[in-house]
Every structure is written in structure tokens, then in C-alpha cells.
Write an enzyme that holds these catalytic residues in place. Structure first.
Site, PDB file in Angstrom:
ATOM      1  N   LYS A 120       0.836  -1.210   0.000  1.00  0.00           N
ATOM      2  CA  LYS A 120       0.000   0.000   0.000  1.00  0.00           C
ATOM      3  C   LYS A 120       0.862   1.249   0.000  1.00  0.00           C
ATOM      4  O   LYS A 120       0.660   2.170  -0.807  1.00  0.00           O
ATOM      5  CB  LYS A 120      -0.918   0.006   1.230  1.00  0.00           C
ATOM      6  CG  LYS A 120      -1.904   1.173   1.222  1.00  0.00           C
ATOM      7  CD  LYS A 120      -2.401   1.519   2.606  1.00  0.00           C
ATOM      8  CE  LYS A 120      -1.408   2.383   3.347  1.00  0.00           C
ATOM      9  NZ  LYS A 120      -1.923   2.955   4.612  1.00  0.00           N
ATOM     10  N   ASP A 138      -6.235   0.302   0.691  1.00  0.00           N
ATOM     11  CA  ASP A 138      -6.243   0.356   2.153  1.00  0.00           C
ATOM     12  C   ASP A 138      -7.594  -0.174   2.637  1.00  0.00           C
ATOM     13  O   ASP A 138      -8.370  -0.742   1.865  1.00  0.00           O
ATOM     14  CB  ASP A 138      -5.987   1.788   2.641  1.00  0.00           C
ATOM     15  CG  ASP A 138      -7.167   2.715   2.370  1.00  0.00           C
ATOM     16  OD1 ASP A 138      -8.052   2.342   1.569  1.00  0.00           O
ATOM     17  OD2 ASP A 138      -7.215   3.800   2.970  1.00  0.00           O
TER      18      ASP A 138
END
Length: 212
Positions: A120, A138
């Protein structure tokens, strides 16, 4: 979900969210990298409060190394997991200085090799700082992708792979921010605001919530 429906969703989010960018405050790729590392299990607001005084005195890998781990902790102790994050940031800064002349590498594999940097974080930095057509996933994006039926998947990696497959090239730069902001302010976790959602009629969520 039909691809034509996905395009409609992206177009509506595009019209609704006029400034699709991160809410983290940063000036350089390095500042963004540090802010994203700190943002794990923390709000952007809390990160910005911590990084404002930190970046005023140390906003390069060399300067944060000079601070040392204990002084760094003093700046970020209001953020969750600050002990481990401080240790990882110091290690990351050392690698940046030793291998990359203090600069943030514009390379996915190099980024995820840094302590405290996962998929991420790497994708956020590549997308937001360097303009790569990547989509970081996320908790907000994972929830929105599954709840709406836009890009369902059982894992973060599966959702990321699906998004990269179904989102047309011209939308990929901003897709991460459209979905995260939609998840943060409208398609929230416990009680989604379906009554004020611009994609409510396109969403496949069967348990929509409306104001009484």
C-alpha cells in the site's frame, strides 16, 4: 458488475470529488513516504499534526538520521505504534542514504524492501508522488470495492489485482483517491451514508442504509 456500470461510477466520483489527492500534507516524495509509513493504523489528521513540527526541523533522510530514534519518537509519540514506526523510519533513512543518495527510489521492489513499507505504501508513493497509474488498497478501498461490487476480493492483493484489471487507464491515476475519499466520508464502515451517495443506484450493496 458490468464494466459500463464501473465507468458510470468512476465518472460520478470524478464529478463529485474535484480534488482527488491525499489528505496527508507533504512537499517532497520523502515527506510523503514518511507520512504514509506513519499513517498505518492512524488518521491523516493525527499524522499531519505530528509531521508539521517534524518536517520543520528534519525533512530529509540525512536530517532524520541526525535526529536519532529517540528524538524522532518525541515528534511522533502521539501516533499509534510510534516505537516500531520510529525504528523502521530510521532504518529506512539509513538505506536511502546508503543506497539512493537520500532520494526515494521510483521503483516498487526497491520501495517494498524498505523497513515499514508494504504494497500500500509503495503504491501510494508511486501514484501520488511520481504519477504512476497504480492503485493502492487500504481498508477504505477494500471495503468500498467489496461492498459496492466494483472489484470484490477476499484479500487486499486480490482487490488490487482486480482494480488494476477493470479500471481503464485514463482513470487509474485518480482512482485510489476517489475510492478512499468516498470510503472515508460516504461509504463509511459502520453506517454508510447511502442516502447522500452519488453512486447509490449503481451500487450492489444489499443492505443500504437510509436516514429515518
Amino acid at each position: 458488475m458490468k464494466q459500463s456500470t464501473r465507468i458510470q461510477i468512476l465518472e460520478r466520483l470524478k464529478d463529485h470529488i474535484k480534488d482527488p489527492t491525499t489528505e496527508l500534507v507533504y512537499q517532497t516524495p520523502f515527506e510523503l513516504l514518511i507520512a504514509v509509513v506513519l499513517s498505518a493504523q492512524a488518521t491523516d489528521v493525527s499524522v499531519n499534526k505530528a509531521t508539521k513540527p517534524l518536517f520543520a526541523v528534519a525533512n530529509t533522510a540525512e536530517q532524520i538520521l541526525a535526529l536519532g530514534v529517540n528524538k524522532l519518537k518525541d515528534y511522533i509519540r502521539t501516533i499509534g505504534l510510534y516505537n516500531s514506526k520510529a525504528e523502521n523510519i530510521i532504518k529506512t533513512c539509513q538505506i536511502l542514504v546508503d543506497k539512493y543518495q537520500g532520494e526515494v527510489p521510483e521503483n516498487f521492489d526497491s520501495l517494498i524492501a524498505l523497513p515499514g513499507v508494504g504494497r500500500k505504501t509503495a503504491n501510494v508513493v508511486l501514484n501520488t508522488a511520481f504519477g504512476w497509474p497504480t492503485i493502492a488498497v487500504d481498508t477504505h478501498i477494500f471495503r468500498v470495492s467489496n461492498r459496492t461490487g466494483f472489484a470484490p476480493g477476499k484479500t487486499v492483493e486480490a482487490v488490487e489485482e482486480k482494480l488494476l484489471k477493470v479500471v481503464p487507464k485514463e482513470y487509474k491515476i485518480n482512482c485510489h483517491h476517489w475510492l478512499i475519499l468516498h470510503g472515508r466520508y460516504t461509504c463509511i464502515a459502520r453506517k454508510p451514508r447511502c442516502g447522500s451517495c452519488v453512486i447509490e443506484d449503481l451500487c450492489e450493496f444489499k443492505e443500504k442504509v437510509y436516514p429515518e
